[in-house]
Scaffold this active site. Structure first.
Site, PDB file in Angstrom:
ATOM      1  CG  HIS A  18       2.319  11.773 -18.823  1.00  0.00           C
ATOM      2  ND1 HIS A  18       3.521  11.231 -19.204  1.00  0.00           N
ATOM      3  CD2 HIS A  18       1.554  10.742 -18.413  1.00  0.00           C
ATOM      4  CE1 HIS A  18       3.466   9.928 -19.066  1.00  0.00           C
ATOM      5  NE2 HIS A  18       2.289   9.595 -18.585  1.00  0.00           N
ATOM      6  CG  ASP A  20      -5.016   8.475 -14.486  1.00  0.00           C
ATOM      7  OD1 ASP A  20      -3.813   8.743 -14.331  1.00  0.00           O
ATOM      8  OD2 ASP A  20      -5.468   7.309 -14.525  1.00  0.00           O
TER       9      ASP A  20
HETATM   10  C1  SDX Z   1      -0.106   8.312 -14.770  1.00  0.00           C
HETATM   11  O1  SDX Z   1       4.650   7.831 -16.056  1.00  0.00           O
HETATM   12  C2  SDX Z   1       3.608   7.363 -16.610  1.00  0.00           C
HETATM   13  O2  SDX Z   1       3.643   6.932 -17.746  1.00  0.00           O
HETATM   14  C3  SDX Z   1       2.358   7.360 -15.753  1.00  0.00           C
HETATM   15  C4  SDX Z   1       1.088   6.888 -16.444  1.00  0.00           C
HETATM   16  C5  SDX Z   1       1.162   5.418 -16.811  1.00  0.00           C
HETATM   17  O3  SDX Z   1       0.439   4.996 -17.722  1.00  0.00           O
HETATM   18  O4  SDX Z   1       1.891   4.678 -16.095  1.00  0.00           O
HETATM   19  O5  SDX Z   1       0.874   7.635 -17.629  1.00  0.00           O
HETATM   20  C6  SDX Z   1      -0.123   7.033 -15.542  1.00  0.00           C
HETATM   21  O6  SDX Z   1       0.372   8.331 -13.673  1.00  0.00           O
HETATM   22  C7  SDX Z   1      -0.621   9.578 -15.413  1.00  0.00           C
HETATM   23  C8  SDX Z   1      -0.428  10.836 -14.512  1.00  0.00           C
HETATM   24  C9  SDX Z   1      -1.583  10.863 -13.502  1.00  0.00           C
HETATM   25  N1  SDX Z   1      -1.318  11.922 -12.494  1.00  0.00           N
HETATM   26  C10 SDX Z   1      -2.084  13.038 -12.444  1.00  0.00           C
HETATM   27  O7  SDX Z   1      -2.962  13.319 -13.277  1.00  0.00           O
HETATM   28  C11 SDX Z   1      -1.788  13.933 -11.257  1.00  0.00           C
HETATM   29  C12 SDX Z   1      -1.679  15.407 -11.718  1.00  0.00           C
HETATM   30  N2  SDX Z   1      -0.448  15.493 -12.540  1.00  0.00           N
HETATM   31  C13 SDX Z   1       0.745  15.849 -11.893  1.00  0.00           C
HETATM   32  O8  SDX Z   1       0.890  15.684 -10.539  1.00  0.00           O
HETATM   33  C14 SDX Z   1       1.996  15.813 -12.770  1.00  0.00           C
HETATM   34  O9  SDX Z   1       1.652  16.324 -13.987  1.00  0.00           O
HETATM   35  C15 SDX Z   1       2.680  14.480 -12.950  1.00  0.00           C
HETATM   36  C16 SDX Z   1       3.014  13.847 -11.649  1.00  0.00           C
HETATM   37  C17 SDX Z   1       1.818  13.546 -13.748  1.00  0.00           C
HETATM   38  C18 SDX Z   1       3.971  14.733 -13.741  1.00  0.00           C
HETATM   39  O10 SDX Z   1       4.767  15.499 -12.931  1.00  0.00           O
HETATM   40  P1  SDX Z   1       6.260  15.946 -13.406  1.00  0.00           P
HETATM   41  O11 SDX Z   1       6.629  15.383 -14.699  1.00  0.00           O
HETATM   42  O12 SDX Z   1       7.178  15.688 -12.264  1.00  0.00           O
HETATM   43  O13 SDX Z   1       6.065  17.435 -13.684  1.00  0.00           O
HETATM   44  P2  SDX Z   1       6.200  18.552 -12.590  1.00  0.00           P
HETATM   45  O14 SDX Z   1       5.490  18.108 -11.346  1.00  0.00           O
HETATM   46  O15 SDX Z   1       7.630  18.924 -12.493  1.00  0.00           O
HETATM   47  O16 SDX Z   1       5.350  19.726 -13.244  1.00  0.00           O
HETATM   48  C19 SDX Z   1       5.951  20.589 -14.181  1.00  0.00           C
HETATM   49  C20 SDX Z   1       5.242  21.906 -13.901  1.00  0.00           C
HETATM   50  C21 SDX Z   1       5.257  22.299 -12.426  1.00  0.00           C
HETATM   51  O17 SDX Z   1       5.236  23.715 -12.365  1.00  0.00           O
HETATM   52  P3  SDX Z   1       6.697  24.465 -12.115  1.00  0.00           P
HETATM   53  O18 SDX Z   1       7.263  23.879 -10.829  1.00  0.00           O
HETATM   54  O19 SDX Z   1       7.528  24.188 -13.348  1.00  0.00           O
HETATM   55  O20 SDX Z   1       6.309  25.928 -11.969  1.00  0.00           O
HETATM   56  O21 SDX Z   1       3.846  21.791 -14.259  1.00  0.00           O
HETATM   57  C22 SDX Z   1       3.052  21.965 -13.081  1.00  0.00           C
HETATM   58  C23 SDX Z   1       3.945  21.800 -11.878  1.00  0.00           C
HETATM   59  O22 SDX Z   1       3.465  22.584 -10.803  1.00  0.00           O
HETATM   60  N3  SDX Z   1       2.024  20.926 -13.128  1.00  0.00           N
HETATM   61  C24 SDX Z   1       0.735  21.120 -12.862  1.00  0.00           C
HETATM   62  C25 SDX Z   1       0.126  19.878 -13.065  1.00  0.00           C
HETATM   63  N4  SDX Z   1       1.035  18.983 -13.427  1.00  0.00           N
HETATM   64  C26 SDX Z   1       2.219  19.621 -13.460  1.00  0.00           C
HETATM   65  N5  SDX Z   1       0.043  22.212 -12.476  1.00  0.00           N
HETATM   66  C27 SDX Z   1      -1.289  22.054 -12.284  1.00  0.00           C
HETATM   67  N6  SDX Z   1      -1.963  20.878 -12.468  1.00  0.00           N
HETATM   68  C28 SDX Z   1      -1.271  19.779 -12.850  1.00  0.00           C
HETATM   69  N7  SDX Z   1      -1.925  18.633 -13.028  1.00  0.00           N
END
Ligand code: SDX
Length: 428
Positions: free
Chosen positions: A305, A363
């Site tokens: 998140h 989720d």
């Molecule tokens: C919702 O914003 C909100 O409040 C949203 C929400 C709401 O109520 O409105 O809470 C609802 O959208 C919840 C999130 C649902 N999405 C998912 O579950 C999809 C999987 N999660 C990700 O795609 C990700 O965690 C996000 C999109 C939710 C957040 O992404 P960020 O904040 O941009 O973080 P990032 O992509 O920069 O990740 C930081 C690191 C990265 O690695 P590095 O580049 O630092 O090496 O963490 C890794 C990412 O690769 N990472 C994951 C991961 N999520 C982040 N690695 C594996 N699996 C994951 N799920």
């Protein structure tokens, strides 16, 4: 004494006012930065940017706290109901019994849609994703409810909120019925909000349908857990659309479109599909490694998140609800729930997830409950959308009623070609 921050760039220094919130980090007010220093700030993804003032919802990602108008989500989920939470988000205070009765009656009496709207659905293929249908039909509400599109009229803003909160479940249920070839079911005024939605989704004209109170309570709780969440991507979309003066129905349709993405509200569908693909506990390590592999675009859906760097408090409540609903429905040893719990346990012990502070989000468990209730995965995000509508419209109302409202218009870091002259085709 007002706080300020000094920023020096070249031979110029500018004093930036600092504003302190009720809770959370101070903010540097940079509105005069470009005028005084001729520079922009740069923050794609808005990781360090406050886009607005808001008094509706507050999240502390470090401790995993979520407050709606100051009330913790755990207490609201336990003691309140979705419609009372709608009142709280819209008006800022918990209603008196009289206020609650009036609000409930008002919303109940807005649950039907204009009969002409039924024709919209027939223009879609039966296998259209319900989110595609909802984006289209909600946007089309602008063509039907002209007496609640004048955003300068506080009463019309209020009526638009009533209509959207009341009609989104009806539209979502119609999208579902249309996708399975069953007739639309009209709302019933004798049912509460969550029961009415289940009734419109699962009853058929051929026999009577009794709403299971356990499922209705679980449905209401799922709606509460999705109601609002600060300036997430879809809420920011609604605000940006609203800042141009677009009507509320068009703004909510924009929010639905944004929510559909798998990185946002589409994650609940993607998560259940991922859990099913994993299938058994012994295949979890393979997927954990895929999630950690930088060369693999796979991510653990339902994990991570932007704000929560601790447990998403909604996921905790959802997990308890999943156990309760499956148990009460006599679904023991649900393989998907077993995989989810084991995946969570393994991931939370893995250095990659610990170092990146990746925890289950809202989720991760919601799909398991919705699946057990009988919803297809394609209905998971529509249920998120109908639940979030109150958050979107509350944030929209807060913005539109602010006299300092300006149209949202970010700038950019231009990396394209420098100015150059056109060359005729014959000379290229
Ligand atoms: C919702 O914003 C909100 O409040 C949203 C929400 C709401 O109520 O409105 O809470 C609802 O959208 C919840 C999130 C649902 N999405 C998912 O579950 C999809 C999987 N999660 C990700 O795609 C990700 O965690 C996000 C999109 C939710 C957040 O992404 P960020 O904040 O941009 O973080 P990032 O992509 O920069 O990740 C930081 C690191 C990265 O690695 P590095 O580049 O630092 O090496 O963490 C890794 C990412 O690769 N990472 C994951 C991961 N999520 C982040 N690695 C594996 N699996 C994951 N799920």
């Amino acid at each position: 004494m007002t706080k300020s921050a000094s920023l020096t760039f070249g031979d110029k220094t500018v004093e930036l006012p600092v504003r302190s919130p009720t809770a959370g980090p101070d903010v540097l007010d940079i509105r005069k930065l470009y005028g005084e220093l001729d520079v922009f700030t740069y923050d794609p993804g808005f990781t360090s940017t406050a886009s607005c003032d808001s008094s509706i919802t507050y999240i502390d990602g470090d401790v995993g706290e979520l407050l709606h108008r100051g009330y913790p989500i755990e207490q609201l989920a336990e003691q309140s109901c979705f419609l009372e939470l709608c009142y709280l988000l819209l008006y800022g205070e918990l209603p008196s019994p009289e206020e609650m009765d009036k609000f409930r009656t008002t919303v109940t009496r807005h649950t039907m849609v204009h009969e002409q709207m039924h024709n919209f659905f027939r223009g879609f293929r039966r296998d259209a994703h319900p989110m595609a249908t909802m984006v289209g039909v909600v946007g089309a509400m602008s063509a039907f409810y002209h007496d609640s599109t004048d955003i300068s009229d506080p009463w019309q803003r209020e009526v638009a909120a009533f209509r959207l909160i009341a009609k989104l479940p009806t539209i979502a249920a119609m999208a579902y019925k249309y996708s399975i070839g069953q007739p639309f079911v009209y709302p019933r005024n004798d049912l509460d909000y969550a029961s009415n939605f289940l009734h419109m989704c699962f009853s058929v004209p051929a026999e009577t349908y009794e709403v299971n109170p356990i499922l209705s309570k679980a449905m209401d709780r799922i709606m509460m857990l999705h109601a609002d969440h600060e300036q997430n991507a879809s809420t920011s979309t609604v605000r940006l659309a609203g800042s141009s003066g677009a009507n509320p129905f068009a703004c909510i349709a924009a929010g639905i479109a944004c929510l559909w993405g798998p990185a946002h509200g589409g994650a609940n569908q993607a998560c259940l599909e991922m859990l099913r693909e994993i299938g058994t506990v012994d295949r979890i390590p393979e997927y954990i490694e895929k999630a950690k592999n930088k060369d693999d675009p796979f991510r653990l859906m339902g994990f991570g998140h932007r704000v929560y760097k601790n447990f998403d408090p909604r996921a905790k409540v959802m997990k308890e609800s999943a156990d309760e609903v499956l148990e009460l429905m006599g679904i023991h040893n649900n393989p998907t729930l077993q995989v989810a719990k084991e995946l969570e346990r393994i991931a939370l012990e893995d250095d990659y997830f610990i170092s990146k502070k990746l925890y289950p989000n809202v989720d991760f468990y919601s799909g398991i409950i919705l699946d057990a209730m009988g919803f297809p995965t394609s209905m998971f995000t529509p249920i998120f959308a109908l639940s979030r509508t109150v958050g979107w419209i509350s944030q929209w109302k807060e913005m539109i009623s602010d006299p300092a409202l300006k149209i949202g218009r970010p700038r950019q870091l231009y990396t394209g070609p420098a100015k150059r002259d056109y060359v005729d085709l014959a000379k290229r």
